[in-house]
Motif scaffolding. Structure first.
Motif, PDB file in Angstrom:
ATOM      1  N   LEU A  35      -3.030  26.123  60.094  1.00  0.00           N
ATOM      2  CA  LEU A  35      -3.267  26.838  58.840  1.00  0.00           C
ATOM      3  C   LEU A  35      -3.904  28.184  59.189  1.00  0.00           C
ATOM      4  CD1 LEU A  35      -3.085  26.555  55.734  1.00  0.00           C
ATOM      5  CD2 LEU A  35      -5.458  25.766  55.779  1.00  0.00           C
ATOM      6  N   THR A  36      -3.062  29.180  59.365  1.00  0.00           N
ATOM      7  CA  THR A  36      -3.536  30.508  59.768  1.00  0.00           C
ATOM      8  C   THR A  36      -3.992  31.289  58.539  1.00  0.00           C
ATOM      9  OG1 THR A  36      -1.961  30.494  61.589  1.00  0.00           O
ATOM     10  CG2 THR A  36      -2.901  32.625  60.961  1.00  0.00           C
ATOM     11  N   PRO A  37      -5.175  31.866  58.563  1.00  0.00           N
ATOM     12  CA  PRO A  37      -5.622  32.668  57.423  1.00  0.00           C
ATOM     13  C   PRO A  37      -4.649  33.815  57.145  1.00  0.00           C
ATOM     14  CG  PRO A  37      -7.419  32.281  58.953  1.00  0.00           C
ATOM     15  CD  PRO A  37      -6.183  31.818  59.635  1.00  0.00           C
ATOM     16  N   ALA A  38      -4.589  34.219  55.874  1.00  0.00           N
ATOM     17  CA  ALA A  38      -3.741  35.353  55.513  1.00  0.00           C
ATOM     18  C   ALA A  38      -4.284  36.652  56.072  1.00  0.00           C
ATOM     19  CB  ALA A  38      -3.622  35.436  53.989  1.00  0.00           C
ATOM     20  N   HIS A  39      -5.603  36.685  56.284  1.00  0.00           N
ATOM     21  CA  HIS A  39      -6.233  37.912  56.794  1.00  0.00           C
ATOM     22  C   HIS A  39      -7.540  37.540  57.481  1.00  0.00           C
ATOM     23  CE1 HIS A  39      -7.609  42.031  57.141  1.00  0.00           C
ATOM     24  NE2 HIS A  39      -8.736  41.709  56.503  1.00  0.00           N
ATOM     25  N   VAL A  40      -7.820  38.189  58.602  1.00  0.00           N
ATOM     26  CA  VAL A  40      -9.106  38.041  59.286  1.00  0.00           C
ATOM     27  C   VAL A  40      -9.716  39.424  59.401  1.00  0.00           C
ATOM     28  CG1 VAL A  40     -10.288  37.308  61.384  1.00  0.00           C
ATOM     29  CG2 VAL A  40      -8.273  36.033  60.585  1.00  0.00           C
ATOM     30  N   ASP A  41     -10.910  39.565  58.877  1.00  0.00           N
ATOM     31  CA  ASP A  41     -11.593  40.869  58.915  1.00  0.00           C
ATOM     32  C   ASP A  41     -11.823  41.260  60.371  1.00  0.00           C
ATOM     33  OD1 ASP A  41     -14.055  42.684  59.002  1.00  0.00           O
ATOM     34  OD2 ASP A  41     -13.559  42.659  56.860  1.00  0.00           O
ATOM     35  N   PRO A  42     -11.342  42.434  60.793  1.00  0.00           N
ATOM     36  CA  PRO A  42     -11.475  42.831  62.210  1.00  0.00           C
ATOM     37  C   PRO A  42     -12.914  43.088  62.628  1.00  0.00           C
ATOM     38  CG  PRO A  42     -10.604  44.634  60.903  1.00  0.00           C
ATOM     39  CD  PRO A  42     -10.620  43.435  59.998  1.00  0.00           C
ATOM     40  N   VAL A  43     -13.804  43.322  61.683  1.00  0.00           N
ATOM     41  CA  VAL A  43     -15.204  43.602  62.017  1.00  0.00           C
ATOM     42  C   VAL A  43     -16.036  42.330  61.985  1.00  0.00           C
ATOM     43  CG1 VAL A  43     -17.281  44.880  61.364  1.00  0.00           C
ATOM     44  CG2 VAL A  43     -15.020  45.958  61.140  1.00  0.00           C
ATOM     45  N   SER A  44     -15.946  41.591  60.879  1.00  0.00           N
ATOM     46  CA  SER A  44     -16.792  40.407  60.704  1.00  0.00           C
ATOM     47  C   SER A  44     -16.138  39.116  61.186  1.00  0.00           C
ATOM     48  CB  SER A  44     -17.153  40.249  59.230  1.00  0.00           C
ATOM     49  OG  SER A  44     -15.971  39.960  58.469  1.00  0.00           O
ATOM     50  N   SER A  45     -14.809  39.161  61.452  1.00  0.00           N
ATOM     51  CA  SER A  45     -14.017  37.976  61.817  1.00  0.00           C
ATOM     52  C   SER A  45     -13.996  36.944  60.693  1.00  0.00           C
ATOM     53  CB  SER A  45     -14.546  37.327  63.109  1.00  0.00           C
ATOM     54  OG  SER A  45     -14.428  38.209  64.200  1.00  0.00           O
ATOM     55  N   TYR A  46     -14.323  37.354  59.486  1.00  0.00           N
ATOM     56  CA  TYR A  46     -14.326  36.444  58.352  1.00  0.00           C
ATOM     57  C   TYR A  46     -12.891  36.175  57.928  1.00  0.00           C
ATOM     58  CZ  TYR A  46     -16.835  34.108  54.569  1.00  0.00           C
ATOM     59  OH  TYR A  46     -17.380  33.170  53.734  1.00  0.00           O
ATOM     60  N   ARG A  47     -12.585  34.919  57.609  1.00  0.00           N
ATOM     61  CA  ARG A  47     -11.239  34.501  57.257  1.00  0.00           C
ATOM     62  C   ARG A  47     -11.018  34.576  55.748  1.00  0.00           C
ATOM     63  NH1 ARG A  47     -13.003  31.412  61.601  1.00  0.00           N
ATOM     64  NH2 ARG A  47     -11.469  30.899  63.231  1.00  0.00           N
ATOM     65  N   TYR A  48      -9.829  34.991  55.371  1.00  0.00           N
ATOM     66  CA  TYR A  48      -9.425  35.024  53.972  1.00  0.00           C
ATOM     67  C   TYR A  48      -8.077  34.331  53.828  1.00  0.00           C
ATOM     68  CZ  TYR A  48     -13.104  38.501  53.318  1.00  0.00           C
ATOM     69  OH  TYR A  48     -14.324  39.136  53.273  1.00  0.00           O
ATOM     70  N   TYR A  49      -7.889  33.686  52.686  1.00  0.00           N
ATOM     71  CA  TYR A  49      -6.670  32.908  52.438  1.00  0.00           C
ATOM     72  C   TYR A  49      -6.030  33.342  51.121  1.00  0.00           C
ATOM     73  CZ  TYR A  49      -8.457  29.853  56.104  1.00  0.00           C
ATOM     74  OH  TYR A  49      -8.924  29.353  57.292  1.00  0.00           O
ATOM     75  N   ARG A  50      -4.791  32.886  50.942  1.00  0.00           N
ATOM     76  CA  ARG A  50      -4.119  33.072  49.665  1.00  0.00           C
ATOM     77  C   ARG A  50      -4.049  31.721  48.947  1.00  0.00           C
ATOM     78  NH1 ARG A  50      -2.311  38.187  50.081  1.00  0.00           N
ATOM     79  NH2 ARG A  50      -1.536  38.892  52.117  1.00  0.00           N
ATOM     80  N   ARG A  51      -3.994  31.780  47.625  1.00  0.00           N
ATOM     81  CA  ARG A  51      -3.955  30.544  46.854  1.00  0.00           C
ATOM     82  C   ARG A  51      -2.694  29.728  47.136  1.00  0.00           C
ATOM     83  NH1 ARG A  51      -7.398  29.778  42.466  1.00  0.00           N
ATOM     84  NH2 ARG A  51      -8.968  31.414  42.252  1.00  0.00           N
ATOM     85  N   ASN A  52      -1.607  30.409  47.494  1.00  0.00           N
ATOM     86  CA  ASN A  52      -0.387  29.648  47.746  1.00  0.00           C
ATOM     87  C   ASN A  52      -0.431  28.875  49.071  1.00  0.00           C
ATOM     88  OD1 ASN A  52      -0.025  31.677  49.627  1.00  0.00           O
ATOM     89  ND2 ASN A  52       1.746  32.612  48.594  1.00  0.00           N
ATOM     90  N   GLN A  53      -1.547  28.981  49.837  1.00  0.00           N
ATOM     91  CA  GLN A  53      -1.747  28.164  51.031  1.00  0.00           C
ATOM     92  C   GLN A  53      -2.452  26.840  50.707  1.00  0.00           C
ATOM     93  OE1 GLN A  53      -3.622  31.643  53.326  1.00  0.00           O
ATOM     94  NE2 GLN A  53      -2.506  30.565  54.956  1.00  0.00           N
ATOM     95  N   ARG A  54      -2.828  26.667  49.443  1.00  0.00           N
ATOM     96  CA  ARG A  54      -3.632  25.506  49.045  1.00  0.00           C
ATOM     97  C   ARG A  54      -2.896  24.193  49.287  1.00  0.00           C
ATOM     98  NH1 ARG A  54      -4.334  22.466  44.246  1.00  0.00           N
ATOM     99  NH2 ARG A  54      -6.465  21.612  44.070  1.00  0.00           N
ATOM    100  N   ASN A  55      -1.633  24.094  48.894  1.00  0.00           N
ATOM    101  CA  ASN A  55      -0.908  22.828  49.041  1.00  0.00           C
ATOM    102  C   ASN A  55      -0.812  22.396  50.500  1.00  0.00           C
ATOM    103  OD1 ASN A  55      -0.531  22.569  46.308  1.00  0.00           O
ATOM    104  ND2 ASN A  55       1.540  23.433  46.308  1.00  0.00           N
ATOM    105  N   ARG A  56      -0.542  23.349  51.385  1.00  0.00           N
ATOM    106  CA  ARG A  56      -0.464  23.020  52.817  1.00  0.00           C
ATOM    107  C   ARG A  56      -1.820  22.537  53.315  1.00  0.00           C
ATOM    108  NH1 ARG A  56       2.894  24.454  57.294  1.00  0.00           N
ATOM    109  NH2 ARG A  56       1.750  24.468  59.268  1.00  0.00           N
TER     110      ARG A  56
END
Length: 283
Positions: A35-56
């Motif tokens: 389950l790869t995040p939709a975006h990883v902040d290049p500075v903080s390395s914080y992960r972000y996801y999209r709602r359409n990844q919820r079912n997976r």
């Protein structure tokens, strides 16, 4: 009120709440490529996801709750035949659970120090024999398939070399499975699948030929039901204890299962196999 669209990014904390998964689990699934995040902040390395990844994410969590390995989850989610892959795994787990339940009963009986039903231990003299052998170092999950395929290969070889033996398993033409150590899910050992032969022959493929020295043997006879796991463990224990009390084991000749009937064709109450230990009697 703002509307949250499927393509909008949400934080790992919010995504964890939406999926009933912990942040630690989400990081683990990312590290394993599930389950790869939709975006990883290049500075903080914080992960972000999209709602359409919820079912997976929820499906991964549910698969883990029934102990599906991470490596298999990837195959189920991304490979062909997802349902078939899961069903194959589940059937194997149910079979494993049946074996574990039986073994648990056996362990509890031993912890309660309940004696095993008396077994008839007999002895016999085995003459020198010529064996055709297929051997492999393996773990318990590989055992049944290896034994079945090896016997098939050995009997096919015997059929191509007429006169070596009967093409069925009988008391006069037995077959062996020889264990050079305990075979468990955690420990491997060398296992030899053997047929007794008589006459000149040449090795072929994985099949090697060897002679086994004459020896004394202690054994007990089991029915088809008796060789089911974990019932068979009691027979091994009983014969081994008898040998310890009445002689000594022979290091070069390990314990074995000696089959004298076609197990698959026999009813559950029919004798089919001897659990045997070569041994040296007390002087």
């Amino acid at each position: 009120m703002a509307v949250m669209h499927e393509e909008e990014l949400i934080s790992i904390g919010e995504f964890a709440a939406l999926t009933r998964l912990s942040i630690k689990a989400l990081r683990l699934y990312d590290e394993n490529g599930l389950l790869t995040p939709a975006h990883v902040d290049p500075v903080s390395s914080y992960r972000y996801y999209r709602r359409n990844q919820r079912n997976r994410a929820i499906l991964i969590g549910d698969l883990r709750r029934v102990d599906v390995p991470l490596s298999l989850i990837a195959q189920i989610l991304d490979g062909d035949g997802a349902l078939a892959s899961y069903q194959d795994w589940w059937i194997a787990e149910e079979e494993r659970h049946v074996s574990r339940r039986g073994l648990s009963h056996y362990i509890k009986a031993r912890l309660r120090r309940e004696g095993q039903p008396p077994m008839d231990i007999q002895t016999r003299t085995i003459p020198e024999r010529k064996l055709a052998v297929i051997s492999k170092e393996l773990f318990q999950p590989q055992l049944e398939e290896f034994i079945m395929s090896s016997f098939h290969e050995l009997f096919s070889w015997a059929e191509r070399n007429p006169g070596l033996r009967s093409l069925t398993t009988t008391p006069e033409d037995p077959t062996y499975v020889i264990f050079h150590g305990p075979v468990t899910p955690d420990a491997s050992a060398l296992v030899e699948v053997c047929i007794v032969i008589d006459g000149p022959a040449e090795p072929e493929g994985d099949i090697v030929l060897k002679r086994e020295a004459a020896h004394e043997e202690a054994f007990t006879t089991l029915t088809r039901e008796g060789i089911e796991f974990p019932n068979i463990l009691a027979a091994y224990d009983a014969v081994a204890m008898w040998v310890i009390e009445n002689g000594s084991m022979i290091d070069s000749l390990p314990s074995r299962e000696v089959y004298f009937a076609d197990v698959i064709k026999e009813p559950m109450d029919a004798p089919v196999c001897d659990i045997a230990y070569p041994y040296t009697p007390k002087a």
